[in-house]
Design a protein around this motif. Structure first.
Motif, PDB file in Angstrom:
ATOM      1  N   VAL A  65     -12.311  20.405   7.513  1.00 21.73           N
ATOM      2  CA  VAL A  65     -11.912  21.627   8.190  1.00 21.73           C
ATOM      3  C   VAL A  65     -10.509  22.045   7.751  1.00 21.73           C
ATOM      4  CG1 VAL A  65     -11.340  22.611  10.441  1.00 21.73           C
ATOM      5  CG2 VAL A  65     -13.422  21.269  10.165  1.00 21.73           C
ATOM      6  N   ALA A  66      -9.621  21.085   7.587  1.00 23.92           N
ATOM      7  CA  ALA A  66      -8.251  21.380   7.161  1.00 23.92           C
ATOM      8  C   ALA A  66      -8.231  21.934   5.738  1.00 23.92           C
ATOM      9  CB  ALA A  66      -7.385  20.129   7.260  1.00 23.92           C
ATOM     10  N   VAL A  67      -9.027  21.356   4.861  1.00 20.36           N
ATOM     11  CA  VAL A  67      -9.075  21.818   3.471  1.00 20.36           C
ATOM     12  C   VAL A  67      -9.648  23.235   3.403  1.00 20.36           C
ATOM     13  CG1 VAL A  67     -10.180  21.443   1.227  1.00 20.36           C
ATOM     14  CG2 VAL A  67      -9.159  19.525   2.452  1.00 20.36           C
ATOM     15  N   ILE A  68     -10.710  23.488   4.134  1.00 17.38           N
ATOM     16  CA  ILE A  68     -11.313  24.821   4.153  1.00 17.38           C
ATOM     17  C   ILE A  68     -10.327  25.844   4.715  1.00 17.38           C
ATOM     18  CG2 ILE A  68     -13.126  26.228   5.212  1.00 17.38           C
ATOM     19  CD1 ILE A  68     -14.949  23.738   5.005  1.00 17.38           C
ATOM     20  N   GLY A  69      -9.633  25.505   5.760  1.00 16.55           N
ATOM     21  CA  GLY A  69      -8.626  26.404   6.329  1.00 16.55           C
ATOM     22  C   GLY A  69      -7.499  26.698   5.353  1.00 16.55           C
ATOM     23  N   ALA A  70      -7.054  25.676   4.636  1.00 18.11           N
ATOM     24  CA  ALA A  70      -5.981  25.854   3.654  1.00 18.11           C
ATOM     25  C   ALA A  70      -6.436  26.749   2.511  1.00 18.11           C
ATOM     26  CB  ALA A  70      -5.518  24.497   3.124  1.00 18.11           C
ATOM     27  N   VAL A  71      -7.656  26.571   2.046  1.00 20.78           N
ATOM     28  CA  VAL A  71      -8.176  27.393   0.948  1.00 20.78           C
ATOM     29  C   VAL A  71      -8.281  28.850   1.397  1.00 20.78           C
ATOM     30  CG1 VAL A  71     -10.226  27.866  -0.468  1.00 20.78           C
ATOM     31  CG2 VAL A  71      -9.372  25.532  -0.239  1.00 20.78           C
ATOM     32  N   ILE A  72      -8.768  29.090   2.590  1.00 21.14           N
ATOM     33  CA  ILE A  72      -8.874  30.455   3.107  1.00 21.14           C
ATOM     34  C   ILE A  72      -7.477  31.073   3.246  1.00 21.14           C
ATOM     35  CG2 ILE A  72      -9.509  31.800   5.139  1.00 21.14           C
ATOM     36  CD1 ILE A  72     -11.926  29.940   5.459  1.00 21.14           C
ATOM     37  N   ALA A  73      -6.523  30.310   3.725  1.00 24.23           N
ATOM     38  CA  ALA A  73      -5.156  30.825   3.871  1.00 24.23           C
ATOM     39  C   ALA A  73      -4.548  31.179   2.517  1.00 24.23           C
ATOM     40  CB  ALA A  73      -4.289  29.802   4.593  1.00 24.23           C
ATOM     41  N   VAL A  74      -4.745  30.340   1.513  1.00 29.07           N
ATOM     42  CA  VAL A  74      -4.204  30.600   0.172  1.00 29.07           C
ATOM     43  C   VAL A  74      -4.846  31.854  -0.423  1.00 29.07           C
ATOM     44  CG1 VAL A  74      -4.139  29.724  -2.208  1.00 29.07           C
ATOM     45  CG2 VAL A  74      -3.524  28.229  -0.315  1.00 29.07           C
ATOM     46  N   VAL A  75      -6.148  32.019  -0.244  1.00 29.57           N
ATOM     47  CA  VAL A  75      -6.836  33.202  -0.765  1.00 29.57           C
ATOM     48  C   VAL A  75      -6.311  34.463  -0.083  1.00 29.57           C
ATOM     49  CG1 VAL A  75      -9.069  34.378  -0.841  1.00 29.57           C
ATOM     50  CG2 VAL A  75      -8.911  31.986  -1.508  1.00 29.57           C
ATOM     51  N   LEU A  76      -6.123  34.436   1.214  1.00 34.23           N
ATOM     52  CA  LEU A  76      -5.622  35.608   1.929  1.00 34.23           C
ATOM     53  C   LEU A  76      -4.195  35.952   1.518  1.00 34.23           C
ATOM     54  CD1 LEU A  76      -7.064  35.092   5.523  1.00 34.23           C
ATOM     55  CD2 LEU A  76      -7.767  36.755   3.806  1.00 34.23           C
ATOM     56  N   VAL A  77      -3.341  34.955   1.372  1.00 35.39           N
ATOM     57  CA  VAL A  77      -1.960  35.205   0.959  1.00 35.39           C
ATOM     58  C   VAL A  77      -1.928  35.778  -0.457  1.00 35.39           C
ATOM     59  CG1 VAL A  77       0.218  34.056   0.361  1.00 35.39           C
ATOM     60  CG2 VAL A  77      -0.917  33.534   2.511  1.00 35.39           C
ATOM     61  N   THR A  78      -2.754  35.244  -1.360  1.00 35.63           N
ATOM     62  CA  THR A  78      -2.819  35.753  -2.721  1.00 35.63           C
ATOM     63  C   THR A  78      -3.315  37.195  -2.741  1.00 35.63           C
ATOM     64  OG1 THR A  78      -3.273  33.522  -3.521  1.00 35.63           O
ATOM     65  CG2 THR A  78      -3.776  35.341  -5.018  1.00 35.63           C
ATOM     66  N   LEU A  79      -4.335  37.491  -1.964  1.00 41.24           N
ATOM     67  CA  LEU A  79      -4.878  38.843  -1.897  1.00 41.24           C
ATOM     68  C   LEU A  79      -3.849  39.835  -1.364  1.00 41.24           C
ATOM     69  CD1 LEU A  79      -7.443  40.548  -2.307  1.00 41.24           C
ATOM     70  CD2 LEU A  79      -8.020  40.043   0.058  1.00 41.24           C
ATOM     71  N   LEU A  80      -3.149  39.464  -0.312  1.00 40.06           N
ATOM     72  CA  LEU A  80      -2.113  40.335   0.233  1.00 40.06           C
ATOM     73  C   LEU A  80      -0.968  40.541  -0.760  1.00 40.06           C
ATOM     74  CD1 LEU A  80      -1.947  39.139   3.930  1.00 40.06           C
ATOM     75  CD2 LEU A  80      -2.823  41.304   3.084  1.00 40.06           C
ATOM     76  N   SER A  81      -0.593  39.495  -1.483  1.00 43.38           N
ATOM     77  CA  SER A  81       0.472  39.613  -2.484  1.00 43.38           C
ATOM     78  C   SER A  81       0.079  40.569  -3.599  1.00 43.38           C
ATOM     79  CB  SER A  81       0.798  38.247  -3.089  1.00 43.38           C
ATOM     80  OG  SER A  81       1.232  37.365  -2.086  1.00 43.38           O
ATOM     81  N   VAL A  82      -1.153  40.473  -4.057  1.00 46.04           N
ATOM     82  CA  VAL A  82      -1.624  41.364  -5.118  1.00 46.04           C
ATOM     83  C   VAL A  82      -1.647  42.804  -4.628  1.00 46.04           C
ATOM     84  CG1 VAL A  82      -3.648  41.971  -6.506  1.00 46.04           C
ATOM     85  CG2 VAL A  82      -2.911  39.608  -6.366  1.00 46.04           C
ATOM     86  N   ILE A  83      -2.091  43.028  -3.417  1.00 48.02           N
ATOM     87  CA  ILE A  83      -2.121  44.383  -2.860  1.00 48.02           C
ATOM     88  C   ILE A  83      -0.706  44.950  -2.760  1.00 48.02           C
ATOM     89  CG2 ILE A  83      -2.608  45.704  -0.766  1.00 48.02           C
ATOM     90  CD1 ILE A  83      -5.092  43.937  -0.408  1.00 48.02           C
ATOM     91  N   VAL A  84       0.244  44.150  -2.300  1.00 41.38           N
ATOM     92  CA  VAL A  84       1.636  44.607  -2.197  1.00 41.38           C
ATOM     93  C   VAL A  84       2.196  44.927  -3.580  1.00 41.38           C
ATOM     94  CG1 VAL A  84       3.977  43.853  -1.626  1.00 41.38           C
ATOM     95  CG2 VAL A  84       2.118  43.486  -0.009  1.00 41.38           C
ATOM     96  N   LEU A  85       1.922  44.095  -4.570  1.00 40.27           N
ATOM     97  CA  LEU A  85       2.413  44.353  -5.920  1.00 40.27           C
ATOM     98  C   LEU A  85       1.811  45.631  -6.505  1.00 40.27           C
ATOM     99  CD1 LEU A  85       2.459  40.767  -7.462  1.00 40.27           C
ATOM    100  CD2 LEU A  85       4.408  42.197  -6.839  1.00 40.27           C
TER     101      LEU A  85
END
Length: 78
Positions: free
Chosen positions: A16-36
């Protein structure tokens, strides 16, 4: 009749921790790309000059460019 509570094992908690971390990393990356992309589009609005005839000029006559610097010498490259 007693209900037994199923407590998650250490392996399930890790999954559960690994899945949560992967989802968090994907969301942060997606938001960063949108901001850029938004920053890039804001900075590169761009203006350009067209040399096409305006709609009001339907005669098809060729007009010379308006030379505002008539006093300066012109350079010609051969």
């Amino acid at each position: 009749m007693k209900k037994m509570m199923n407590t998650p094992t250490l392996e399930e908690e890790t999954n559960v921790a690994v899945i949560g971390a992967v989802i968090a990393v994907v969301l942060v990356t997606l938001l960063s790309v949108i901001v850029l992309i938004i920053i890039y589009m804001y900075k590169n609005k761009g203006t350009y000059r067209t040399y096409e005839h305006r709609e009001a000029d339907r005669e098809g006559s060729v007009q010379m460019e308006d030379l505002s610097n008539k006093g300066e010498k012109e350079e010609y490259f051969i």
